[in-house]
Design a protein around this motif. Structure first.
Motif, PDB file in Angstrom:
ATOM      1  N   UNK A  47       0.775  -1.400  -0.011  1.00  0.00           N
ATOM      2  CA  UNK A  47      -0.006   0.016   0.078  1.00  0.00           C
ATOM      3  C   UNK A  47       1.269   1.147  -0.050  1.00  0.00           C
ATOM      4  N   UNK A  48       0.787   2.043  -1.063  1.00  0.00           N
ATOM      5  CA  UNK A  48       1.648   3.294  -1.036  1.00  0.00           C
ATOM      6  C   UNK A  48       0.766   4.396  -0.643  1.00  0.00           C
ATOM      7  N   UNK A  49       1.169   5.343   0.232  1.00  0.00           N
ATOM      8  CA  UNK A  49       0.377   6.372   0.929  1.00  0.00           C
ATOM      9  C   UNK A  49       1.342   7.599   0.694  1.00  0.00           C
ATOM     10  N   UNK A  50       0.803   8.764   0.437  1.00  0.00           N
ATOM     11  CA  UNK A  50       1.470  10.106   0.259  1.00  0.00           C
ATOM     12  C   UNK A  50       1.443  10.747   1.862  1.00  0.00           C
ATOM     13  N   UNK A  51       2.447  11.421   1.821  1.00  0.00           N
ATOM     14  CA  UNK A  51       2.524  12.257   3.438  1.00  0.00           C
ATOM     15  C   UNK A  51       2.883  13.845   2.945  1.00  0.00           C
ATOM     16  N   UNK A  54       5.391  18.625   8.144  1.00  0.00           N
ATOM     17  CA  UNK A  54       5.321  19.727   9.002  1.00  0.00           C
ATOM     18  C   UNK A  54       6.575  19.490   9.935  1.00  0.00           C
ATOM     19  N   UNK A  55       7.255  20.410   9.412  1.00  0.00           N
ATOM     20  CA  UNK A  55       8.867  20.673   9.977  1.00  0.00           C
ATOM     21  C   UNK A  55       9.367  19.252   9.575  1.00  0.00           C
ATOM     22  N   UNK A  56       9.656  18.604  10.624  1.00  0.00           N
ATOM     23  CA  UNK A  56      10.232  16.978  10.361  1.00  0.00           C
ATOM     24  C   UNK A  56       9.063  15.987  10.443  1.00  0.00           C
ATOM     25  N   UNK A  57       7.922  16.340  11.040  1.00  0.00           N
ATOM     26  CA  UNK A  57       6.788  15.435  11.170  1.00  0.00           C
ATOM     27  C   UNK A  57       6.591  15.009   9.783  1.00  0.00           C
ATOM     28  N   UNK A  58       5.850  13.674   9.824  1.00  0.00           N
ATOM     29  CA  UNK A  58       5.057  13.098   8.604  1.00  0.00           C
ATOM     30  C   UNK A  58       3.587  12.974   8.783  1.00  0.00           C
ATOM     31  N   UNK A  59       2.792  13.766   8.023  1.00  0.00           N
ATOM     32  CA  UNK A  59       1.466  13.810   8.230  1.00  0.00           C
ATOM     33  C   UNK A  59       0.631  12.899   7.201  1.00  0.00           C
ATOM     34  N   UNK A  60      -0.208  12.123   7.511  1.00  0.00           N
ATOM     35  CA  UNK A  60      -1.004  11.533   6.431  1.00  0.00           C
ATOM     36  C   UNK A  60      -2.477  11.861   6.616  1.00  0.00           C
ATOM     37  N   UNK A  71      -3.071  12.884  10.357  1.00  0.00           N
ATOM     38  CA  UNK A  71      -2.378  12.154  11.676  1.00  0.00           C
ATOM     39  C   UNK A  71      -0.952  12.161  11.434  1.00  0.00           C
ATOM     40  N   UNK A  72      -0.314  12.233  12.665  1.00  0.00           N
ATOM     41  CA  UNK A  72       1.181  12.045  12.305  1.00  0.00           C
ATOM     42  C   UNK A  72       1.469  10.517  12.597  1.00  0.00           C
ATOM     43  N   UNK A  73       2.275  10.207  11.508  1.00  0.00           N
ATOM     44  CA  UNK A  73       2.755   8.734  11.604  1.00  0.00           C
ATOM     45  C   UNK A  73       3.961   8.585  12.618  1.00  0.00           C
ATOM     46  N   UNK A 111     -10.044   4.493   8.595  1.00  0.00           N
ATOM     47  CA  UNK A 111      -9.994   4.219   7.070  1.00  0.00           C
ATOM     48  C   UNK A 111      -8.745   5.104   6.803  1.00  0.00           C
ATOM     49  N   UNK A 112      -7.761   4.469   5.987  1.00  0.00           N
ATOM     50  CA  UNK A 112      -6.551   4.769   5.698  1.00  0.00           C
ATOM     51  C   UNK A 112      -6.064   4.301   4.235  1.00  0.00           C
TER      52      UNK A 112
END
Length: 312
Positions: A47-51, A54-60, A71-73, A111-112
């Protein structure tokens, strides 16, 4: 007088901008709650998910009970965590900046990327201080119980992550990686061994932390040496903030791959992992996204392997 007022407003705005942007967010969360239960029959191979960053954080983007948001990964979170005030506080919880209130909550459908997890036993934590990660606010954290059955491959350059359940679908050649090292679990958090100036140090892997941390006792007791380069203001999930020393260390080795230097913020790890706890892994620091975002990397929960695929 008008000029003086304008200058006062200017410097006040500059001060507040400094306070906001100098803060380093760390969404690590540990609780006394039992393991979560989740129903899922997801049959995908990859499953490929874009993010977004935000700064260094990954948001999905994802949905809880048909409500979409960011959400933060967060590999430093135990399960799915919802950004809402705890209805009760019998769960003992702590983050990088101290203790906080948490409560159990129930999500019918998570749901993601068109994949569903049903009847999710999750946690509620008030994360209002993290709402500025996105103009639309923050819905929560995606943690271990959602990720544990997969290999997680993160590509900060392409801003995509992949959940792999079938290694035939790997997006990289396992024989052509920079480093592949054994990975253990400290409760929900992946733990790897890194050598710093020849000293072997166990570090948690936390994508929900913007910066890297080391236990201050490593320096206070002379185990490690480094160059002091200032201070960091650390904002955890609770209401508290902490001002900590910041050090630069040199000569890092991760599975035979050499890194010349890296910055770490010092913290009191006796608060996160008290000496009286049942002995397991003596975690002495955390590598956050400041470290991880230098690489394309993989966290294989099922096989217990952390892989540095290539340097960006």
């Amino acid at each position: 007088m008008q000029t003086i007022r304008k200058m006062a407003v200017f410097w006040l705005c500059l001060f507040f901008a400094y306070v906001v942007f100098a803060q380093n967010r760390a969404a690590y969360l540990s609780t006394s709650s039992a393991s979560a239960t989740i129903e899922h029959n997801n049959k995908f191979n990859a499953l490929t998910i874009p993010f977004e960053k935000s700064g260094n954080l990954l948001l999905v983007k994802a949905e809880i009970d048909h409500r979409e948001g960011f959400f933060i990964l967060d590999t430093g979170a135990p399960t799915l965590v919802v950004n809402q005030q705890a209805t009760h506080s019998e769960i003992q919880a702590k983050g990088m900046s101290g203790k906080l209130a948490a409560s159990d909550t129930f999500i019918k459908i998570f749901r993601w990327n068109n994949v569903e997890w049903k009847n999710v036993s999750s946690l509620s934590v008030d994360m209002h201080k993290f709402n500025n990660v996105s103009k639309d606010g923050l819905k929560g954290l995606i943690g271990y119980e959602i990720l544990r059955n997969y290999e997680l491959v993160v590509d900060p350059a392409a801003q995509t992550l992949q959940l792999i359940s079938n290694r035939k679908e790997l997006p990289y050649n396992p024989n052509e990686v920079l480093a592949s090292i054994p990975m253990q679990q400290k409760e929900h958090m992946p733990v790897i061994e890194i050598s710093i100036n020849g000293k072997k140090i166990l570090l948690g892997v936390d994508t929900g932390a913007e910066i890297n941390f080391l236990d201050q006792r490593l320096f206070d007791n002379g185990i490690l040496v480094g160059e002091k380069i200032g201070t960091s203001v650390v904002k955890g999930l609770g209401d508290h903030e902490k001002k900590e020393r910041k050090m630069r260390v040199r000569n890092l080795d991760i599975g035979g791959f050499q890194i010349a230097e890296q910055n770490f913020t010092l913290s009191d790890f006796t608060q996160l992992f008290p000496p009286g706890e049942a002995p397991s892994l003596k975690v002495q620091g955390i590598v956050g996204s400041a470290f991880l975002n230098q690489f394309r990397y993989s966290i294989n929960y099922r096989k217990g392997v952390f892989t540095v695929i290539n340097k960006l």
